[in-house]
Design an enzyme around this catalytic site. Structure first.
Site, PDB file in Angstrom:
ATOM      1  N   GLU A   1      47.944  26.995  40.092  1.00  0.00           N
ATOM      2  CA  GLU A   1      47.052  27.467  39.038  1.00  0.00           C
ATOM      3  C   GLU A   1      46.691  26.299  38.121  1.00  0.00           C
ATOM      4  O   GLU A   1      47.439  26.010  37.174  1.00  0.00           O
ATOM      5  CB  GLU A   1      47.737  28.549  38.210  1.00  0.00           C
ATOM      6  CG  GLU A   1      48.129  29.783  38.978  1.00  0.00           C
ATOM      7  CD  GLU A   1      48.187  31.006  38.070  1.00  0.00           C
ATOM      8  OE1 GLU A   1      47.445  31.944  38.317  1.00  0.00           O
ATOM      9  OE2 GLU A   1      48.954  30.982  37.096  1.00  0.00           O
TER      10      GLU A   1
ATOM     11  N   GLY B   1      41.726  31.735  32.976  1.00  0.00           N
ATOM     12  CA  GLY B   1      41.066  32.495  31.915  1.00  0.00           C
ATOM     13  C   GLY B   1      39.837  31.814  31.328  1.00  0.00           C
ATOM     14  O   GLY B   1      39.365  32.213  30.271  1.00  0.00           O
TER      15      GLY B   1
ATOM     16  N   HIS C   1      54.568  30.559  34.393  1.00  0.00           N
ATOM     17  CA  HIS C   1      53.117  30.656  34.172  1.00  0.00           C
ATOM     18  C   HIS C   1      52.743  29.642  33.087  1.00  0.00           C
ATOM     19  O   HIS C   1      53.500  29.426  32.139  1.00  0.00           O
ATOM     20  CB  HIS C   1      52.760  32.079  33.739  1.00  0.00           C
ATOM     21  CG  HIS C   1      51.285  32.324  33.715  1.00  0.00           C
ATOM     22  ND1 HIS C   1      50.482  31.864  32.705  1.00  0.00           N
ATOM     23  CD2 HIS C   1      50.467  32.932  34.600  1.00  0.00           C
ATOM     24  CE1 HIS C   1      49.222  32.200  32.959  1.00  0.00           C
ATOM     25  NE2 HIS C   1      49.190  32.851  34.111  1.00  0.00           N
TER      26      HIS C   1
ATOM     27  N   ASN D   1      48.082  39.958  37.526  1.00  0.00           N
ATOM     28  CA  ASN D   1      48.870  39.658  36.333  1.00  0.00           C
ATOM     29  C   ASN D   1      48.146  40.220  35.109  1.00  0.00           C
ATOM     30  O   ASN D   1      47.140  39.670  34.684  1.00  0.00           O
ATOM     31  CB  ASN D   1      49.041  38.130  36.219  1.00  0.00           C
ATOM     32  CG  ASN D   1      49.762  37.721  34.947  1.00  0.00           C
ATOM     33  OD1 ASN D   1      50.360  38.550  34.256  1.00  0.00           O
ATOM     34  ND2 ASN D   1      49.706  36.434  34.631  1.00  0.00           N
ATOM     35  N   TRP D   2      48.680  41.303  34.572  1.00  0.00           N
ATOM     36  CA  TRP D   2      48.002  41.965  33.444  1.00  0.00           C
ATOM     37  C   TRP D   2      48.290  41.295  32.104  1.00  0.00           C
ATOM     38  O   TRP D   2      47.735  41.674  31.090  1.00  0.00           O
ATOM     39  CB  TRP D   2      48.420  43.438  33.382  1.00  0.00           C
ATOM     40  CG  TRP D   2      47.753  44.287  34.423  1.00  0.00           C
ATOM     41  CD1 TRP D   2      46.730  43.921  35.258  1.00  0.00           C
ATOM     42  CD2 TRP D   2      48.042  45.655  34.732  1.00  0.00           C
ATOM     43  NE1 TRP D   2      46.373  44.975  36.069  1.00  0.00           N
ATOM     44  CE2 TRP D   2      47.162  46.056  35.764  1.00  0.00           C
ATOM     45  CE3 TRP D   2      48.950  46.591  34.238  1.00  0.00           C
ATOM     46  CZ2 TRP D   2      47.179  47.342  36.306  1.00  0.00           C
ATOM     47  CZ3 TRP D   2      48.969  47.876  34.785  1.00  0.00           C
ATOM     48  CH2 TRP D   2      48.083  48.233  35.802  1.00  0.00           C
TER      49      TRP D   2
HETATM   50  C1  PEP Z   1      46.549  33.841  35.546  1.00  0.00           C
HETATM   51  O1  PEP Z   1      46.742  33.968  34.346  1.00  0.00           O
HETATM   52  O2  PEP Z   1      47.501  33.732  36.344  1.00  0.00           O
HETATM   53  C2  PEP Z   1      45.177  33.816  36.014  1.00  0.00           C
HETATM   54  C3  PEP Z   1      44.950  33.446  37.243  1.00  0.00           C
HETATM   55  O3  PEP Z   1      44.232  34.223  35.102  1.00  0.00           O
HETATM   56  P1  PEP Z   1      42.655  34.311  35.353  1.00  0.00           P
HETATM   57  O4  PEP Z   1      42.442  34.963  36.695  1.00  0.00           O
HETATM   58  O5  PEP Z   1      42.143  35.132  34.217  1.00  0.00           O
HETATM   59  O6  PEP Z   1      42.132  32.918  35.326  1.00  0.00           O
END
Ligand code: PEP
Length: 265
Positions: free
Chosen positions: A173, A179, A101, A8-9
């Protein structure tokens, strides 16, 4: 079960940077083609809307990478300035759309009901929805993490038919891990993926005699500060069928290391 890895950019990369990434990745994938075939990896990249079409042109003949979008609108079409519909995404070669998300739940105030509408539009356009769920740190500290995730799943997946469930992907998540560099412990990953699997099985395994154990077939991905160092251990946990990767998917060599970790898991 097939393994899934989605980069996921978010709101990162110019077209030039995105192109360089793909041009680095394609030969690397070619080199491990045999391993990918053997383990049936489903690899996806989720660039910003504006890069979907040019990236699809670059990967067009490449069966290893598929395109994912980071969001879509909940209406079919019409006077919604600045929005992008599911049908538009399908028309430029998108296979999967990330729905709900936590950044969109927080900044755009997306609700579970709204996410259900988006999921329906993604399915109607012939693509796969990837529904993100996960608790905040406040909810975890209050012991409400399971209730929070249960509610997200219940309210956003209500009414889906067996055929639709077959196309669904889930990403667990935890909001506090996204992040932040604070990855969930393996205990938390195992506990929550097991919990989500049970919800899916309870809800869908008995849905129809025609479809065998539907709830067990839904891929559950982990997301939240997954990186080349911790990916192997996370992907080795039961009921972890892959990963949704943010920061570590921005650098092609890191993403490649995570692909390798998933193939070995
Ligand atoms: C995301 O935003 O879905 C994510 C998993 O970000 P990160 O890997 O940076 O925690």
């Amino acid at each position: 079960m097939k393994k899934y890895l989605i980069g996921n950019w978010k709101m990162n990369k110019t077209l030039q940077e995105a192109t360089e990434f793909i041009k680095y990745l394609l030969p690397q994938l070619e080199a491990i083609k045999k391993d990918i075939d053997n383990s049936s990896l489903n690899l996806m990249l989720a660039p910003s809307f504006v890069h979907l079409f040019p990236i699809n042109e670059l990967i067009y003949n490449d069966s290893f990478i598929q395109l994912a979008a980071q969001n879509c609108h909940h209406e079919t079409q019409g006077a919604f300035t600045g929005e992008v519909s599911a049908t538009m995404l399908a028309s430029v070669g998108v296979d999967c759309v990330i729905i709900g998300h936590s950044e969109r739940r927080i900044y755009q105030k997306e609700t579970n009901d709204l996410l259900l509408s988006k999921i329906k539009k993604v399915l109607a356009a012939g693509m796969r929805p990837l529904l993100c769920c996960g608790e905040s740190m406040e909810q975890r500290n209050a012991g409400e993490h399971k209730a929070a995730v249960h509610q997200q799943l219940k309210e956003s997946l209500i009414d889906l038919t067996p055929l639709e469930i077959q196309k669904l992907l889930i990403a667990y998540e935890p909001v506090w891990a996204i992040g932040t560099g604070q990855v969930a412990s393996l205990e938390v990953v195992v506990e929550m993926h097991d919990f989500i699997r049970n919800i899916l099985s309870d809800q869908y395994d008995i849905l129809s005699d025609q479809y065998d154990r539907l709830g067990e077939q839904v891929p559950i991905l982990y997301g939240g500060s997954c990186n080349p160092k911790n990916a192997g251990a996370i992907f080795g946990c039961p009921n972890v069928n892959g990963g949704l990767i943010g920061s570590a998917a921005l650098q092609a060599d890191h993403f490649m290391e995570i692909i390798t970790a998933l193939l070995k898991a």
